[in-house]
Design a protein around this motif. Structure first.
Motif, PDB file in Angstrom:
ATOM      1  N   CYS A  45     136.847  52.409  87.531  1.00 48.40           N
ATOM      2  CA  CYS A  45     137.776  52.505  88.656  1.00 48.40           C
ATOM      3  C   CYS A  45     139.204  52.468  88.125  1.00 48.40           C
ATOM      4  O   CYS A  45     139.619  51.472  87.516  1.00 48.40           O
ATOM      5  N   ARG A  46     139.971  53.531  88.372  1.00 46.43           N
ATOM      6  CA  ARG A  46     141.335  53.592  87.859  1.00 46.43           C
ATOM      7  C   ARG A  46     142.239  52.568  88.543  1.00 46.43           C
ATOM      8  O   ARG A  46     143.085  51.942  87.897  1.00 46.43           O
ATOM      9  N   ALA A  47     142.057  52.414  89.870  1.00 45.02           N
ATOM     10  CA  ALA A  47     142.953  51.522  90.621  1.00 45.02           C
ATOM     11  C   ALA A  47     142.810  50.076  90.159  1.00 45.02           C
ATOM     12  O   ALA A  47     143.808  49.347  90.034  1.00 45.02           O
ATOM     13  N   GLU A  48     141.571  49.647  89.880  1.00 49.99           N
ATOM     14  CA  GLU A  48     141.335  48.250  89.482  1.00 49.99           C
ATOM     15  C   GLU A  48     141.247  48.077  87.975  1.00 49.99           C
ATOM     16  O   GLU A  48     141.105  46.959  87.485  1.00 49.99           O
ATOM     17  N   ASN A  49     141.290  49.210  87.259  1.00 51.98           N
ATOM     18  CA  ASN A  49     141.271  49.187  85.792  1.00 51.98           C
ATOM     19  C   ASN A  49     140.073  48.398  85.246  1.00 51.98           C
ATOM     20  O   ASN A  49     140.196  47.577  84.343  1.00 51.98           O
ATOM     21  N   ARG A  50     138.890  48.699  85.840  1.00 47.48           N
ATOM     22  CA  ARG A  50     137.679  48.006  85.384  1.00 47.48           C
ATOM     23  C   ARG A  50     136.452  48.865  85.673  1.00 47.48           C
ATOM     24  O   ARG A  50     136.496  49.781  86.504  1.00 47.48           O
ATOM     25  N   GLU A  51     135.385  48.533  84.959  1.00 50.24           N
ATOM     26  CA  GLU A  51     134.107  49.205  85.187  1.00 50.24           C
ATOM     27  C   GLU A  51     133.453  48.625  86.435  1.00 50.24           C
ATOM     28  O   GLU A  51     133.521  47.409  86.675  1.00 50.24           O
ATOM     29  N   ILE A  52     132.832  49.483  87.249  1.00 47.37           N
ATOM     30  CA  ILE A  52     132.199  49.021  88.477  1.00 47.37           C
ATOM     31  C   ILE A  52     130.710  49.357  88.435  1.00 47.37           C
ATOM     32  O   ILE A  52     130.296  50.322  87.780  1.00 47.37           O
ATOM     33  N   PRO A  53     129.867  48.582  89.128  1.00 49.96           N
ATOM     34  CA  PRO A  53     128.422  48.858  89.138  1.00 49.96           C
ATOM     35  C   PRO A  53     128.098  50.084  89.973  1.00 49.96           C
ATOM     36  O   PRO A  53     128.880  50.515  90.825  1.00 49.96           O
ATOM     37  N   TYR A  54     126.915  50.634  89.728  1.00 53.22           N
ATOM     38  CA  TYR A  54     126.484  51.853  90.405  1.00 53.22           C
ATOM     39  C   TYR A  54     126.458  51.665  91.921  1.00 53.22           C
ATOM     40  O   TYR A  54     126.736  52.592  92.676  1.00 53.22           O
ATOM     41  N   GLU A  55     126.130  50.447  92.384  1.00 52.35           N
ATOM     42  CA  GLU A  55     126.009  50.189  93.816  1.00 52.35           C
ATOM     43  C   GLU A  55     127.338  50.378  94.542  1.00 52.35           C
ATOM     44  O   GLU A  55     127.361  50.583  95.760  1.00 52.35           O
ATOM     45  N   GLN A  56     128.448  50.306  93.827  1.00 50.60           N
ATOM     46  CA  GLN A  56     129.755  50.463  94.461  1.00 50.60           C
ATOM     47  C   GLN A  56     130.291  51.887  94.372  1.00 50.60           C
ATOM     48  O   GLN A  56     131.429  52.151  94.774  1.00 50.60           O
ATOM     49  N   VAL A  57     129.483  52.802  93.881  1.00 44.82           N
ATOM     50  CA  VAL A  57     129.902  54.199  93.748  1.00 44.82           C
ATOM     51  C   VAL A  57     129.395  54.987  94.953  1.00 44.82           C
ATOM     52  O   VAL A  57     128.214  54.897  95.318  1.00 44.82           O
ATOM     53  N   GLY A  58     130.275  55.707  95.609  1.00 41.92           N
ATOM     54  CA  GLY A  58     129.894  56.523  96.756  1.00 41.92           C
ATOM     55  C   GLY A  58     130.536  57.891  96.691  1.00 41.92           C
ATOM     56  O   GLY A  58     131.190  58.256  95.702  1.00 41.92           O
ATOM     57  N   LYS A  59     130.347  58.669  97.747  1.00 34.87           N
ATOM     58  CA  LYS A  59     130.925  60.010  97.833  1.00 34.87           C
ATOM     59  C   LYS A  59     132.187  59.959  98.681  1.00 34.87           C
ATOM     60  O   LYS A  59     132.344  59.098  99.543  1.00 34.87           O
ATOM     61  N   GLY A  60     133.087  60.904  98.442  1.00 33.02           N
ATOM     62  CA  GLY A  60     134.303  60.951  99.218  1.00 33.02           C
ATOM     63  C   GLY A  60     135.004  62.284  99.081  1.00 33.02           C
ATOM     64  O   GLY A  60     134.687  63.080  98.196  1.00 33.02           O
ATOM     65  N   PHE A  61     135.943  62.530  99.991  1.00 31.28           N
ATOM     66  CA  PHE A  61     136.732  63.757  99.972  1.00 31.28           C
ATOM     67  C   PHE A  61     138.154  63.387  99.571  1.00 31.28           C
ATOM     68  O   PHE A  61     138.762  62.483 100.149  1.00 31.28           O
TER      69      PHE A  61
END
Length: 277
Positions: A45-61
């Motif tokens: 995640c660029r905004a938080e400057n950290r790696e995030i788990p798969y469960e927090q990954v979603g789709k977006g426009f």
């Protein structure tokens, strides 16, 4: 499995789509050259400057200003698209009018419950007329152009590329004038090579890759296949190719004759043949 409706005018019948092909790619992996270990791709995640788990990954426009609008599966399920659950037939055209460069992925389109008769009628009608149906359908979160064609008593739904997805070749095509003699020899060469069983052709890449890996592990050499040299004398190359093709065809015919079982000669009888009384 996709299930929905096939609509041809006022005729509507349920269908189900099934993947019609399976590929067997030989996959190469990214490794760290220094030690040969696998390289991982992490979700960052660029905004938080950290790696995030798969469960927090979603789709977006993503909007033009860079902001992202999250879209859930429930949101996409409410997409106001008529072709989301319907293969909408736009019309019928001769099969040869569809340029194969547009072909995408094929699916078997099987009949849904209670649709056998209408389904069989459409398959047979397309087979008799030589026409295919051009349609629109939404698959994998995007609307696609598609064609429906008969094959072995079933319908094949073949996705098509949109016209703006086809690249213009520009001036890649040569403009060299050709002589009648060159065209005549080229046609003879084509006829000499006519006929091939695609089912007898196999992918040799996996075997060649295994040979390369074995050679790397053992430190041994690996013979590279010779590349054919360009044929600058076109007429000579055409004539030589025709002669070689004819010789190969003749040898194949001789081999076929030798493989045929020899006929056993009929036994000769002596004396008079008896009559049935």
């Amino acid at each position: 499995m996709w299930s929905g409706m096939l609509q041809v005018g006022l005729v509507v019948l349920p269908i189900r789509l099934y993947v019609a092909t399976v590929e067997h790619p030989v996959r190469l992996h990214e490794i760290h050259v220094a030690d040969g270990s696998r390289v991982e791709h992490r979700r960052f995640c660029r905004a938080e400057n950290r790696e995030i788990p798969y469960e927090q990954v979603g789709k977006g426009f993503t909007l033009p200003d860079g902001r992202g609008v999250p879209l859930t599966e429930q949101d996409l399920a409410r997409l106001p698209l008529p072709t989301k659950r319907t293969v909408d037939v736009l019309g019928f055209v001769p099969y040869e009018d569809i340029d194969p460069i547009s072909y995408g992925r094929p699916y078997y389109a099987g009949p849904g419950p209670g649709a056998d008769r209408a389904y069989a009628l459409l398959v047979e009608a397309l087979a008799r007329t030589g026409y295919v149906a051009v349609a629109k359908v939404a698959l994998r979160s995007r609307e696609r152009l598609a064609l429906l064609r008969p094959r072995h008593g079933m319908l094949i739904l073949q996705t098509l590329l949109w016209q703006d997805e086809l690249r213009d070749p520009g001036d890649l095509a040569p403009t060299t004038p050709l002589t009648d003699r060159e065209l005549e020899l080229a046609e003879v060469l084509i006829h000499e090579f006519t006929g091939i069983s695609v089912s007898d052709v196999h992918d040799d890449y996996a075997h060649a890759l295994q040979q390369l890996v074995d050679a790397k592990l053992s430190g041994g050499g690996l013979a590279e296949p010779a590349e054919p040299a360009p044929a600058l004398d076109l007429m000579a190359a055409l004539q030589k190719s025709i002669a070689r093709a004819k010789a190969s065809s003749s040898q194949a015919d001789d081999d076929e004759v030798h493989r045929r079982p020899k006929k056993t000669p009929a036994k000769q009888t002596t004396g008079h043949r008896s009559r049935n009384t």
